[in-house]
Design a protein around this motif. Structure first.
Motif, PDB file in Angstrom:
ATOM      1  N   ASP A   7     -49.522  19.543  -3.754  1.00 16.83           N
ATOM      2  CA  ASP A   7     -48.930  19.644  -2.460  1.00 16.83           C
ATOM      3  C   ASP A   7     -47.984  18.396  -2.357  1.00 16.83           C
ATOM      4  O   ASP A   7     -47.126  18.587  -1.403  1.00 16.83           O
ATOM      5  CB  ASP A   7     -50.223  19.209  -1.334  1.00 16.83           C
ATOM      6  CG  ASP A   7     -51.232  20.169  -1.104  1.00 16.83           C
ATOM      7  OD1 ASP A   7     -50.951  21.312  -1.521  1.00 16.83           O
ATOM      8  OD2 ASP A   7     -52.367  19.834  -0.943  1.00 16.83           O
ATOM      9  N   TYR A   8     -48.111  17.417  -3.273  1.00 14.93           N
ATOM     10  CA  TYR A   8     -46.930  16.397  -3.120  1.00 14.93           C
ATOM     11  C   TYR A   8     -45.766  17.062  -3.595  1.00 14.93           C
ATOM     12  O   TYR A   8     -44.709  16.636  -3.086  1.00 14.93           O
ATOM     13  CB  TYR A   8     -47.674  15.274  -4.061  1.00 14.93           C
ATOM     14  CG  TYR A   8     -48.578  14.324  -3.233  1.00 14.93           C
ATOM     15  CD1 TYR A   8     -48.154  13.152  -2.890  1.00 14.93           C
ATOM     16  CD2 TYR A   8     -49.880  14.981  -3.144  1.00 14.93           C
ATOM     17  CE1 TYR A   8     -48.925  12.318  -2.146  1.00 14.93           C
ATOM     18  CE2 TYR A   8     -50.778  13.959  -2.294  1.00 14.93           C
ATOM     19  CZ  TYR A   8     -50.323  12.773  -1.909  1.00 14.93           C
ATOM     20  OH  TYR A   8     -51.396  12.061  -1.314  1.00 14.93           O
ATOM     21  N   ASP A  39     -48.950  24.220  -9.932  1.00 13.50           N
ATOM     22  CA  ASP A  39     -48.736  24.773  -8.546  1.00 13.50           C
ATOM     23  C   ASP A  39     -50.159  25.116  -8.073  1.00 13.50           C
ATOM     24  O   ASP A  39     -50.536  25.553  -6.901  1.00 13.50           O
ATOM     25  CB  ASP A  39     -47.896  26.082  -8.132  1.00 13.50           C
ATOM     26  CG  ASP A  39     -46.516  25.803  -8.525  1.00 13.50           C
ATOM     27  OD1 ASP A  39     -46.089  24.665  -8.284  1.00 13.50           O
ATOM     28  OD2 ASP A  39     -45.627  26.755  -8.827  1.00 13.50           O
ATOM     29  N   LYS A  64     -44.430  20.040  -3.828  1.00 17.35           N
ATOM     30  CA  LYS A  64     -44.120  21.072  -2.658  1.00 17.35           C
ATOM     31  C   LYS A  64     -43.272  20.209  -1.758  1.00 17.35           C
ATOM     32  O   LYS A  64     -42.315  20.545  -1.243  1.00 17.35           O
ATOM     33  CB  LYS A  64     -45.291  21.747  -2.438  1.00 17.35           C
ATOM     34  CG  LYS A  64     -44.777  22.702  -1.397  1.00 17.35           C
ATOM     35  CD  LYS A  64     -45.980  23.801  -0.813  1.00 17.35           C
ATOM     36  CE  LYS A  64     -45.596  24.931   0.192  1.00 17.35           C
ATOM     37  NZ  LYS A  64     -46.650  25.445   0.596  1.00 17.35           N
TER      38      LYS A  64
END
Length: 142
Positions: A13-14, A35, A16
């Motif tokens: 998430d970071y 991912d 992305k």
């Protein structure tokens, strides 16, 4: 600017969010991270980022793992790498100004995504001061 990024399962998430921010600001990204949240080994991704920076393929690197420590230790094994574990904007600033860091390590479990984006922005846009810091940085290399 060209930037290499790598992360383990603590950082998808970071990564992305960072990649979206960097691409919006015109940077080119080489993505070496996972991912998914499936367990992976952070050294596998850290070494790839360090090699990109070490060979001049990119200008800077960003690495992310849970504590930031393991991946930071990994990339710092490479010649010419000066990776800094950062958890505040002030540390990110000083890492560039005083240490001429070329990779920022992010502790995903101890910073928010917003903090991380702010640190990355500061890291990439802060210049090395040189001067009295130059001789100290030269002493880092064995």
């Amino acid at each position: 600017m060209k930037i290499s990024i790598g992360n383990d399962h603590a950082g998808p998430d970071y990564k992305k969010a960072i990649v979206a921010f960097l691409e919006q600001n015109g940077h080119k990204i080489i993505n070496h991270g996972t991912d998914t949240f499936d367990s992976v080994d952070y050294p596998d991704f850290g070494h790839l980022v360090a090699k990109d920076v070490e060979t001049g393929k990119v200008d800077f690197g960003i690495v992310i793992c849970g504590s930031g420590n393991g991946i930071n230790m990994t990339v710092n094994k490479h010649q010419g790498i000066r990776a800094a574990l950062c958890w505040t904007k002030e540390i990110a600033t000083l890492a560039r100004q005083h240490n001429n860091a070329n990779i920022i390590s992010i502790p995903a479990r101890f910073t928010s995504i917003q903090q991380t984006i702010e640190m990355v922005d500061i890291f990439l846009n802060t210049n090395f001061e040189g001067g009295r810091h130059e001789s100290r940085v030269k002493k880092i290399t064995c």
